[in-house]
Motif scaffolding. Sequence first.
Motif, PDB file in Angstrom:
ATOM      1  N   PHE A  84       0.767  -1.299   0.160  1.00  0.00           N
ATOM      2  CA  PHE A  84      -0.201  -0.014  -0.017  1.00  0.00           C
ATOM      3  C   PHE A  84       0.894   1.396   0.086  1.00  0.00           C
ATOM      4  CE2 PHE A  84      -3.418   2.543   0.577  1.00  0.00           C
ATOM      5  CZ  PHE A  84      -3.047   3.670   1.510  1.00  0.00           C
ATOM      6  N   GLN A  85       0.395   2.158  -0.679  1.00  0.00           N
ATOM      7  CA  GLN A  85       1.227   3.509  -0.958  1.00  0.00           C
ATOM      8  C   GLN A  85       0.164   4.870  -0.522  1.00  0.00           C
ATOM      9  OE1 GLN A  85       3.557   2.701  -4.787  1.00  0.00           O
ATOM     10  NE2 GLN A  85       4.282   4.687  -3.784  1.00  0.00           N
ATOM     11  N   ASN A  86       0.289   5.683   0.333  1.00  0.00           N
ATOM     12  CA  ASN A  86      -0.490   6.868   0.192  1.00  0.00           C
ATOM     13  C   ASN A  86       0.465   7.871   0.168  1.00  0.00           C
ATOM     14  OD1 ASN A  86       0.673   6.940   2.728  1.00  0.00           O
ATOM     15  ND2 ASN A  86      -1.031   6.800   4.079  1.00  0.00           N
ATOM     16  N   LYS A  87       1.682   7.629  -0.137  1.00  0.00           N
ATOM     17  CA  LYS A  87       2.715   8.717  -0.664  1.00  0.00           C
ATOM     18  C   LYS A  87       3.866   8.353  -1.549  1.00  0.00           C
ATOM     19  CE  LYS A  87       5.242   8.330   3.548  1.00  0.00           C
ATOM     20  NZ  LYS A  87       5.698   8.852   4.803  1.00  0.00           N
ATOM     21  N   GLY A  88       4.322   9.195  -2.323  1.00  0.00           N
ATOM     22  CA  GLY A  88       5.280   8.578  -3.286  1.00  0.00           C
ATOM     23  C   GLY A  88       4.990   8.951  -4.610  1.00  0.00           C
ATOM     24  N   TRP A  89       5.510   8.050  -5.516  1.00  0.00           N
ATOM     25  CA  TRP A  89       5.179   8.231  -7.009  1.00  0.00           C
ATOM     26  C   TRP A  89       4.569   7.007  -7.587  1.00  0.00           C
ATOM     27  CZ3 TRP A  89       5.660  13.260  -7.992  1.00  0.00           C
ATOM     28  CH2 TRP A  89       6.335  14.023  -7.134  1.00  0.00           C
ATOM     29  N   LEU A  90       3.816   7.276  -9.007  1.00  0.00           N
ATOM     30  CA  LEU A  90       3.418   5.960  -9.732  1.00  0.00           C
ATOM     31  C   LEU A  90       3.663   6.515 -10.942  1.00  0.00           C
ATOM     32  CD1 LEU A  90       1.736   3.471 -10.069  1.00  0.00           C
ATOM     33  CD2 LEU A  90      -0.307   5.064 -10.167  1.00  0.00           C
ATOM     34  N   ARG A  91       4.471   5.478 -11.825  1.00  0.00           N
ATOM     35  CA  ARG A  91       4.695   5.644 -13.047  1.00  0.00           C
ATOM     36  C   ARG A  91       3.368   5.123 -14.098  1.00  0.00           C
ATOM     37  NH1 ARG A  91       8.647   2.752 -15.514  1.00  0.00           N
ATOM     38  NH2 ARG A  91       8.303   3.958 -17.297  1.00  0.00           N
ATOM     39  N   ILE A  92       2.829   6.312 -14.736  1.00  0.00           N
ATOM     40  CA  ILE A  92       1.606   5.881 -15.298  1.00  0.00           C
ATOM     41  C   ILE A  92       2.123   5.746 -17.081  1.00  0.00           C
ATOM     42  CG2 ILE A  92      -0.141   6.387 -13.925  1.00  0.00           C
ATOM     43  CD1 ILE A  92      -0.726   8.693 -15.476  1.00  0.00           C
ATOM     44  N   PRO A  93       1.617   4.883 -17.822  1.00  0.00           N
ATOM     45  CA  PRO A  93       2.140   4.565 -19.131  1.00  0.00           C
ATOM     46  C   PRO A  93       1.002   5.560 -19.986  1.00  0.00           C
ATOM     47  CG  PRO A  93       0.399   2.843 -18.480  1.00  0.00           C
ATOM     48  CD  PRO A  93       0.636   3.480 -17.333  1.00  0.00           C
ATOM     49  N   PRO A  94       1.303   5.771 -21.243  1.00  0.00           N
ATOM     50  CA  PRO A  94       0.674   6.464 -22.322  1.00  0.00           C
ATOM     51  C   PRO A  94      -0.786   5.198 -22.600  1.00  0.00           C
ATOM     52  CG  PRO A  94       2.550   6.172 -23.260  1.00  0.00           C
ATOM     53  CD  PRO A  94       2.683   5.643 -21.823  1.00  0.00           C
ATOM     54  N   VAL A  95      -1.778   5.907 -22.985  1.00  0.00           N
ATOM     55  CA  VAL A  95      -3.014   4.954 -23.109  1.00  0.00           C
ATOM     56  C   VAL A  95      -2.637   4.017 -24.229  1.00  0.00           C
ATOM     57  CG1 VAL A  95      -5.395   4.932 -23.966  1.00  0.00           C
ATOM     58  CG2 VAL A  95      -4.719   6.905 -22.252  1.00  0.00           C
ATOM     59  N   SER A  96      -1.952   4.395 -25.282  1.00  0.00           N
ATOM     60  CA  SER A  96      -1.777   3.461 -26.289  1.00  0.00           C
ATOM     61  C   SER A  96      -0.630   2.225 -25.855  1.00  0.00           C
ATOM     62  CB  SER A  96      -1.072   4.284 -27.423  1.00  0.00           C
ATOM     63  OG  SER A  96       0.221   4.705 -27.082  1.00  0.00           O
TER      64      SER A  96
END
Length: 159
Positions: A84-96
Motif C-alpha cells: 500500500f502507498q499513500n505517498k510517493g510516486w506512480l509511473r503511468i503509461p500512455p493509453v496506447s
Amino acid sequence: MSSHNETLRGLFPDALAVTRPVTVAVGERFEVVTLPEVHARAVLARFAYRRPHPVGAAVADNGRWSLVLPTGSEEPRWPSVAHFQNKGWLRIPPVSSSGPGTLHWARFGNEVGCAFTAPLLLNFALAARESVSVAGGAYPSASRADAEPGPLSRIPVRA
C-alpha cells in the motif's frame, strides 16, 4: 479528498495525453496498492458477477499490478501480499502502450468508468485468499504465485 466515482481522465487529465510514461504523485487525489498480477487477476475473477465491478484502473509492470484507490484507504491493514502507498510516486503509461512485461494499463477502470477500486472489498478478498493460502488451501502462496501464473492469467482484462 477524492470523489469515489472519479474517472481516469479526471484523475490524470494531462498524463493521458502523453506518448511516454509520466510520474504522478500519490496521496493527494489517490492512493495505490500493488499486487502480484496473479493475485490481481484472482480478485477480478472473484468479483466477476458484481456490477459495477469493484476493481477500477490498474497499471501493470513486470508482473505486478498497481490498483488505484481513493484517498483514506490505509485501514484496515493490508495483507502481506499487498504493498500500500499513500505517498510517493506512480509511473503511468500512455493509453496506447501495451504488452506483457512492459508498463501498460491492465484496466482503464470498471464498466461505468470508475478509476477507483473499492478498497474494503479488495482488502477483504486478499485477506481471505491469504488465509486460505497460509492454511494450505487451494490458493497458491504469494511466492508460488509470483513464479507460476495460474489459469486466471489468461483472462482478458484490457479494453
